[in-house]
Scaffold this motif. Structure first.
Motif, PDB file in Angstrom:
ATOM      1  N   ASP A  76       0.864  -1.181   0.000  1.00 45.61           N
ATOM      2  CA  ASP A  76       0.000   0.000   0.000  1.00 45.61           C
ATOM      3  C   ASP A  76       0.900   1.231   0.000  1.00 45.61           C
ATOM      4  O   ASP A  76       1.431   1.631   1.039  1.00 45.61           O
TER       5      ASP A  76
ATOM      6  N   VAL B 188       2.811   0.905   3.745  1.00 47.97           N
ATOM      7  CA  VAL B 188       2.790  -0.302   4.572  1.00 47.97           C
ATOM      8  C   VAL B 188       2.678  -1.513   3.661  1.00 47.97           C
ATOM      9  O   VAL B 188       2.216  -1.417   2.518  1.00 47.97           O
TER      10      VAL B 188
ATOM     11  N   THR C  91       1.368  -5.668   3.856  1.00 49.96           N
ATOM     12  CA  THR C  91       0.647  -6.682   4.630  1.00 49.96           C
ATOM     13  C   THR C  91       1.373  -8.008   4.497  1.00 49.96           C
ATOM     14  O   THR C  91       1.546  -8.529   3.386  1.00 49.96           O
TER      15      THR C  91
ATOM     16  N   GLU D  35      -1.519 -12.547  10.121  1.00 54.80           N
ATOM     17  CA  GLU D  35      -1.321 -11.384   9.255  1.00 54.80           C
ATOM     18  C   GLU D  35      -0.973 -10.160  10.083  1.00 54.80           C
ATOM     19  O   GLU D  35      -1.552  -9.932  11.134  1.00 54.80           O
TER      20      GLU D  35
ATOM     21  N   THR E   7       0.596  -5.835   9.634  1.00 60.42           N
ATOM     22  CA  THR E   7       0.908  -4.717   8.750  1.00 60.42           C
ATOM     23  C   THR E   7       2.207  -4.078   9.211  1.00 60.42           C
ATOM     24  O   THR E   7       2.351  -3.726  10.380  1.00 60.42           O
TER      25      THR E   7
END
Length: 339
Positions: free
Chosen positions: A203, A208, A210, A218, A220
């Protein structure tokens, strides 16, 4: 924040080298187990893989240790017929570990095998295969935890500068290598996590990525401006040159267009670090440790570093990272009333 912050067992041989004991043929041992024991191993393997979501490497290690344990149990004292799994008790567990030690297993290997045995007996008790859990009483030598070497902040800067210079001719592989190194150092993620990244995991608006870590958890993780620039160049100029039918959505690609594998990523890092004067030889794990160390030196707290690294417990982060003596002295001078 500084620029750096923004980015088995063995036996001894003469000369200090260590010689690993011969590894048993685990497949042959597993096939030789009684049918009931083979069924228990298969069920346990599914539990580790599907219910706990452990990595294939971890599953193989744990299952191999359990196969070794059950093979020892069924052959104990040469009894016939073979002992039942329900006969497993603390005496048998300790005898198995003692045999491993006699065969040359080191402290780290013994600690891992004891942990594997405890995990198995707890599961076997929960599923009714054992009337009680003998593993809860099993102790093993503490593993020696050695910290890997780290880059100094100036060496990390030199590494990033060199990788950027290498990508100046816009060669797609060089662009990839620069982005790969920048991302590893900027985020501190594991090499397996890096290789598993898809394009959609990045992103750029929030800077960031993921990440899917151990146990399919998961998280970030942020990255800085230099990593964002390197990623943009790789995606816009480098990746289109390597993409092929087998690329899928993989973020980083090998020279043949497939998702890059950890071995290739390690080679990239080793070769890049080797070009930095005075730097220790290291791979992606060394960059991960360097990133964590530089974050701490830049003022990050352990909880934040724990979250970034994806550690389940703070104790792991405390072992994995270290703070320089100078920083500890500075904190003491600033905070202690008798400094």
């Amino acid at each position: 924040m500084s620029s750096a912050t923004a980015r088995t067992g063995a036996t001894a041989r003469p000369g200090g080298h260590r010689k690993h004991p011969p590894r048993p043929d685990l497949r042959a041992l597993r096939d030789a187990l009684p049918e009931a024991a083979q069924g228990a191993v298969a069920d346990y393997e599914r539990h580790l893989s599907l219910e706990r979501g452990l990595s294939p490497h971890t599953v193989r290690a744990y299952v191999g240790d359990v196969v070794s344990l059950l093979a020892f149990l069924t052959a104990a004292e040469g009894e016939a017929p073979a002992r039942s799994l329900r006969d497993l008790d603390i005496t048998q567990l300790r005898a198995w570990l003692a045999g491993q030690r006699t065969a040359g297993a080191g402290r780290t290997t013994l600690a891992r095998r004891a942990a594997a045995a405890r995990t198995f007996t707890a599961w076997a008790h929960r599923t009714g295969l054992l009337p009680s859990d003998p593993g809860g009483r099993l102790a093993a030598p503490r593993a020696h935890r050695t910290l890997p070497g780290v880059l100094r902040a100036d060496q990390a800067d030199a590494l990033m500068t060199a990788s950027a210079s290498g990508a100046a001719d816009r060669n797609p592989v060089a662009l990839r290598d620069r982005a790969l190194i920048e991302v590893l150092y900027a985020t501190g993620i594991r090499v397996s996590e890096l290789c598993g990244l898809d394009v959609g995991a990045v992103d750029f608006s929030r800077r960031v990525v993921t990440v899917v870590g151990k146990g399919d958890k998961e998280r970030t993780v942020p990255f800085g401006v230099p990593a964002a620039a390197a990623l943009s160049e790789w995606l816009e100029e480098g990746r289109p040159e390597l993409v092929g039918q087998r690329s899928g959505s993989a973020l980083f690609l090998g020279v043949r267009g497939k998702r890059i594998d950890p071995r290739a990523a390690r080679q990239v890092v080793h070769e890049a670090v080797a070009a930095v004067p005075g730097a220790l030889d290291m791979g992606p794990h060394g960059l991960r440790h360097s990133a964590a160390t530089h974050l701490l030196e830049g003022g990050a707290d352990l909880r934040s570093v724990q979250e970034l690294l994806g550690h389940a417990t703070l104790a792991t982060t405390q072992l994995y990272t270290h703070v320089t003596v100078d920083r500890l002295k500075a904190i003491h001078d600033r905070a202690h009333p008798r400094a």
